[in-house]
Design an enzyme around this catalytic site. Structure first.
Site, PDB file in Angstrom:
ATOM      1  N   GLU A  76       0.745  -1.126  -0.174  1.00  0.00           N
ATOM      2  CA  GLU A  76      -0.124  -0.131   0.221  1.00  0.00           C
ATOM      3  C   GLU A  76       1.050   1.206   0.062  1.00  0.00           C
ATOM      4  O   GLU A  76       0.394   2.364   0.625  1.00  0.00           O
ATOM      5  CB  GLU A  76      -0.873  -0.116   1.313  1.00  0.00           C
ATOM      6  CG  GLU A  76      -2.035  -1.272   0.935  1.00  0.00           C
ATOM      7  CD  GLU A  76      -2.925  -1.528   2.211  1.00  0.00           C
ATOM      8  OE1 GLU A  76      -3.956  -1.506   1.735  1.00  0.00           O
ATOM      9  OE2 GLU A  76      -2.514  -1.635   3.289  1.00  0.00           O
ATOM     10  N   HIS A  95      -1.701   3.623   8.651  1.00  0.00           N
ATOM     11  CA  HIS A  95      -2.544   3.003   8.052  1.00  0.00           C
ATOM     12  C   HIS A  95      -3.292   1.696   8.893  1.00  0.00           C
ATOM     13  O   HIS A  95      -2.290   0.844   9.210  1.00  0.00           O
ATOM     14  CB  HIS A  95      -2.465   2.758   6.730  1.00  0.00           C
ATOM     15  CG  HIS A  95      -3.251   1.547   6.147  1.00  0.00           C
ATOM     16  ND1 HIS A  95      -4.731   1.831   6.103  1.00  0.00           N
ATOM     17  CD2 HIS A  95      -3.276   0.655   5.336  1.00  0.00           C
ATOM     18  CE1 HIS A  95      -5.106   0.870   5.397  1.00  0.00           C
ATOM     19  NE2 HIS A  95      -4.487  -0.027   5.146  1.00  0.00           N
ATOM     20  N   HIS A  97      -6.526  -1.263  10.035  1.00  0.00           N
ATOM     21  CA  HIS A  97      -7.745  -1.953   9.889  1.00  0.00           C
ATOM     22  C   HIS A  97      -8.488  -2.210  11.103  1.00  0.00           C
ATOM     23  O   HIS A  97      -9.044  -2.911  11.361  1.00  0.00           O
ATOM     24  CB  HIS A  97      -7.516  -3.230   9.180  1.00  0.00           C
ATOM     25  CG  HIS A  97      -6.759  -3.235   7.737  1.00  0.00           C
ATOM     26  ND1 HIS A  97      -6.535  -4.375   7.010  1.00  0.00           N
ATOM     27  CD2 HIS A  97      -6.245  -2.179   7.130  1.00  0.00           C
ATOM     28  CE1 HIS A  97      -5.908  -3.970   5.940  1.00  0.00           C
ATOM     29  NE2 HIS A  97      -5.854  -2.568   5.844  1.00  0.00           N
ATOM     30  N   HIS A 158     -12.391  -0.952   3.625  1.00  0.00           N
ATOM     31  CA  HIS A 158     -11.001  -1.101   3.878  1.00  0.00           C
ATOM     32  C   HIS A 158     -10.480  -0.940   5.273  1.00  0.00           C
ATOM     33  O   HIS A 158     -10.095  -1.785   6.122  1.00  0.00           O
ATOM     34  CB  HIS A 158     -10.192  -0.315   2.615  1.00  0.00           C
ATOM     35  CG  HIS A 158      -8.632  -0.632   2.734  1.00  0.00           C
ATOM     36  ND1 HIS A 158      -7.875  -0.200   1.687  1.00  0.00           N
ATOM     37  CD2 HIS A 158      -7.745  -1.143   3.700  1.00  0.00           C
ATOM     38  CE1 HIS A 158      -6.559  -0.783   1.762  1.00  0.00           C
ATOM     39  NE2 HIS A 158      -6.461  -1.262   3.058  1.00  0.00           N
TER      40      HIS A 158
HETATM   41 ZN   LIG Z   1      -4.675  -1.878   4.205  1.00  0.00          ZN
END
Ligand SMILES: [Zn+2]
Length: 199
Positions: A76, A95, A97, A158
């Site tokens: 990513e 980032h 989740h 996401h």
């Molecule tokens: Zn991700």
């Protein structure tokens, strides 16, 4: 490795705090002496066994400057690159989740301004950026656009991306986003949440 240990300490924290599962999520820092470059966690490696020398250094155009022979940057990385290109003030990106926030990302529902700390820490509500496939450049372009002046946003179907002037701020923001999502979820279960007016 200059940035490795710092990134690693937040990567472990992100894992032990439950903001990511297995090897998901990623962290980066913009290089102070080269603003077009950033250091980022590698692809698909355990945060618990990762060492600082596994951190990859690359340019926002995708050129890898430093990487172990058997490693590669997070899949990513384009999300990070587009945010660094669009927002010169951003020096660190996290980032995750994280569960509750990602649940809102799945139904593509923003987290409104419901808690007092959201305004000073996040700049207000937490918007949802338009969907784009994981790993795509468009994901980063959408996030940079839809984030606006907020400290973070949800990535549709996401997860979460939080930005900051340093890793401490980006991490606090990622944590506040998950906290706000959890409390909003609970508040929706017991009644009608009242939105705070922006100061
Ligand atoms: Zn991700």
């Amino acid at each position: 490795m200059e940035y490795g240990e710092k990134i690693l300490s937040f990567a472990r924290l992100m894992y032990t705090d439950g903001l990511v599962a297995a090897t998901s999520g990623n962290i980066s820092v913009r290089l102070e002496d080269r603003p077009d470059c950033f250091a980022i966690t590698p692809s698909s490696e355990s945060y618990l066994t990762m060492t600082g020398d596994r951190i990859v250094v690359m340019n926002t155009d995708g050129t890898v400057l430093r990487c172990p022979a058997d490693g590669k940057p997070s899949s990513e990385w384009r999300l990070h690159a587009e945010l660094y290109k669009a927002k010169p003030e951003v020096k660190a990106i996290i980032h995750t989740h994280s569960r509750y926030a990602t649940a809102f990302a799945v139904v593509r529902k923003k987290i409104p301004l419901i808690l007092i700390e959201m305004q000073p820490w996040l700049g207000g509500d937490v918007p949802v950026s338009e969907y784009a496939p994981t790993g795509s450049q468009q994901l980063g372009i959408n996030a940079a656009r839809d984030l606006g002046d907020r400290g973070g946003c949800l990535l549709a179907n996401h997860g979460v991306v939080a930005v900051g002037r340093d890793l401490n701020q980006a991490y606090a923001r990622a944590t506040y986003i998950e906290d706000a999502a959890r409390i909003y979820h609970l508040a929706l279960a017991v009644g009608d949440p009242v939105i705070i007016p922006m100061n």
